[in-house]
Design a protein around this motif. Structure first.
Motif, PDB file in Angstrom:
ATOM      1  N   LEU A   1      42.247  36.647  47.053  1.00 27.74           N
ATOM      2  CA  LEU A   1      43.083  36.193  48.178  1.00 27.74           C
ATOM      3  C   LEU A   1      43.749  34.843  47.919  1.00 27.74           C
ATOM      4  O   LEU A   1      44.519  34.357  48.744  1.00 27.74           O
ATOM      5  N   GLY A   2      43.467  34.253  46.755  1.00 24.36           N
ATOM      6  CA  GLY A   2      44.187  33.037  46.372  1.00 24.36           C
ATOM      7  C   GLY A   2      45.482  33.352  45.656  1.00 24.36           C
ATOM      8  O   GLY A   2      46.267  32.457  45.363  1.00 24.36           O
ATOM      9  N   ALA A   3      45.703  34.630  45.348  1.00 22.92           N
ATOM     10  CA  ALA A   3      46.888  35.039  44.587  1.00 22.92           C
ATOM     11  C   ALA A   3      47.862  35.801  45.478  1.00 22.92           C
ATOM     12  O   ALA A   3      47.484  36.315  46.530  1.00 22.92           O
ATOM     13  N   GLY A   4      49.110  35.888  45.050  1.00 22.90           N
ATOM     14  CA  GLY A   4      50.107  36.617  45.818  1.00 22.90           C
ATOM     15  C   GLY A   4      49.987  38.116  45.628  1.00 22.90           C
ATOM     16  O   GLY A   4      50.226  38.902  46.531  1.00 22.90           O
ATOM     17  N   ARG A   5      49.639  38.534  44.419  1.00 22.88           N
ATOM     18  CA  ARG A   5      49.437  39.957  44.130  1.00 22.88           C
ATOM     19  C   ARG A   5      47.951  40.242  44.069  1.00 22.88           C
ATOM     20  O   ARG A   5      47.200  39.532  43.410  1.00 22.88           O
ATOM     21  N   ARG A   6      47.516  41.300  44.731  1.00 24.29           N
ATOM     22  CA  ARG A   6      46.113  41.659  44.743  1.00 24.29           C
ATOM     23  C   ARG A   6      45.726  42.285  43.411  1.00 24.29           C
ATOM     24  O   ARG A   6      46.570  42.753  42.668  1.00 24.29           O
ATOM     25  N   GLY A   7      44.433  42.353  43.140  1.00 21.10           N
ATOM     26  CA  GLY A   7      43.975  43.096  41.955  1.00 21.10           C
ATOM     27  C   GLY A   7      42.889  42.411  41.149  1.00 21.10           C
ATOM     28  O   GLY A   7      42.132  43.071  40.432  1.00 21.10           O
ATOM     29  N   ALA A   8      42.781  41.071  41.258  1.00 21.81           N
ATOM     30  CA  ALA A   8      41.798  40.362  40.437  1.00 21.81           C
ATOM     31  C   ALA A   8      40.361  40.567  40.921  1.00 21.81           C
ATOM     32  O   ALA A   8      39.418  40.160  40.237  1.00 21.81           O
ATOM     33  N   THR A   9      40.183  41.214  42.069  1.00 17.03           N
ATOM     34  CA  THR A   9      38.803  41.487  42.520  1.00 17.03           C
ATOM     35  C   THR A   9      38.066  42.381  41.526  1.00 17.03           C
ATOM     36  O   THR A   9      36.853  42.307  41.417  1.00 17.03           O
ATOM     37  N   GLU A  10      38.834  43.225  40.832  1.00 13.55           N
ATOM     38  CA  GLU A  10      38.192  44.159  39.896  1.00 13.55           C
ATOM     39  C   GLU A  10      38.002  43.547  38.512  1.00 13.55           C
ATOM     40  O   GLU A  10      37.461  44.203  37.620  1.00 13.55           O
TER      41      GLU A  10
END
Ligand SMILES: NC(=[NH2+])NCCC[C@H](N)C(=O)O
Ligand SMILES: [Mn+2]
Ligand SMILES: [Mn+2]
Length: 301
Positions: free
Chosen positions: A16-25
């Motif tokens: 949620l610190g980034a503009g594009r989601r995806g780093a959770t994985e």
């Protein structure tokens, strides 16, 4: 300082610190690439210390334009700073897997509780030196280094204790090629060292790393490595939210890790911004796994 023997792996599935989601994985992809087995074959004991738990706010908050998802960023980083500090107290080497780069706020806050004069080597296409005033995106992953330097919103600089966690003269940036106007002004005005891609091309990675190790290691009592995978060229590391052309080659990135490993100065590390949703196969997570191994002692021969 020599190479650590016991590694505690902290996963931070947060984007949620980034503009594009995806780093959770990112963390699970790096671990699934075989990280623990590889560390074991290097003679290292690694402990999967699990994912950072925090209480998420119920809604995604894109409303506060300059500090998007502030409440979640604070919550995850408070929890992370405590965990990182606990790992260091237990005598282990904290290896933090992101997650977007906003998590450097918590990592550095936790590490800094144990070091009075912490060096930081920040390898990134960006400099993450924005403030709420200079940001164009409002994404907090573009502010984390500045927050660690004690500047920006007080709710962020107060994470893990008030005030600056690090000093600009102990910071070395490597790989920069996408800087916002306010970030350029800050670097040019201050005494922080920044080796851009121009410098890498001109002087070579070997020379840059010798300098970086000297600057971050001199007079400091510990060195934190913050490695944003978008520092590497998108051809090698496509799986990331904010790719920028003209990055580090595969070997330049490995050489940087090998030289840091040899230097023995690194006391904590984080690898961030791996986003499997944007990856081609598992290329980027695999690269992150390999780079971690090079940092922790893997050699070609
Ligand atoms: N950790 C990162 N990938 N940061 C990208 C930051 C991009 C841009 N400078 C911003 O402030 O939004
Ligand atoms: Mn970054
Ligand atoms: Mn970046």
């Amino acid at each position: 300082m020599t190479l650590p023997k016991e590694i505690a792996i902290l996963s931070v599935p947060f984007d949620l610190g980034a503009g594009r989601r995806g780093a959770t994985e990112g963390p699970s992809a790096i671990i699934q690439a075989g990280l623990e087995q590889r560390l074991q074959s290097l003679g290292m004991a690694s402990e999967d210390a699990g994912a950072i738990r925090y209480t998420a706010t119920s809604e995604i908050d894109q409303a506060s334009d300059n500090l998007k998802n502030l409440a979640d960023v604070i919550a995850v980083n408070e929890a992370l700073s405590e965990q990182v500090s606990r790992v260091i107290s237990s005598g282990k080497f904290p290896l933090v897997l992101g997650g977007d780069h906003s998590i450097a706020i918590g990592t550095i806050a936790g590490v800094a509780q144990h070091y009075n004069n912490l060096g930081v080597i920040w390898i990134d296409a960006h400099s993450d030196l924005n403030t709420p005033e200079t940001t164009g995106s409002g994404n907090i992953h573009g502010m984390s280094l500045r927050v660690s330097l004690g500047e920006g919103d007080a709710r962020l600089t107060g994470i893990g204790g008030a005030g600056a966690k690090i000093k600009p003269e102990n910071v070395v940036l490597i790989g920069a090629r996408s800087l916002d106007p306010g970030e350029k002004a800050y670097i040019k005005a201050g005494n922080m060292t920044c080796f851009t891609m121009y410098d890498v091309d001109r002087k070579g990675m070997s020379h840059i790393m010798e300098e970086a190790i000297r600057i971050a290691g001199n007079g400091t009592d510990g060195v934190h490595l913050s490695f944003d995978i978008d520092s590497v060229d998108p051809g090698e590391a496509p799986g990331t939210g904010t790719p920028v052309q003209g990055g580090l080659s595969y070997r330049e990135a490995h050489l940087a890790m090998e030289m840091l490993g040899e230097s023995g100065i690194v006391t904590s590390a984080e690898f961030v911004e791996v986003s499997p949703a944007h990856d081609s196969g598992n290329k980027t997570a695999n690269l992150a796994m390999e780079l971690i191994c090079s940092l922790l002692g893997e050699r070609i021969l």
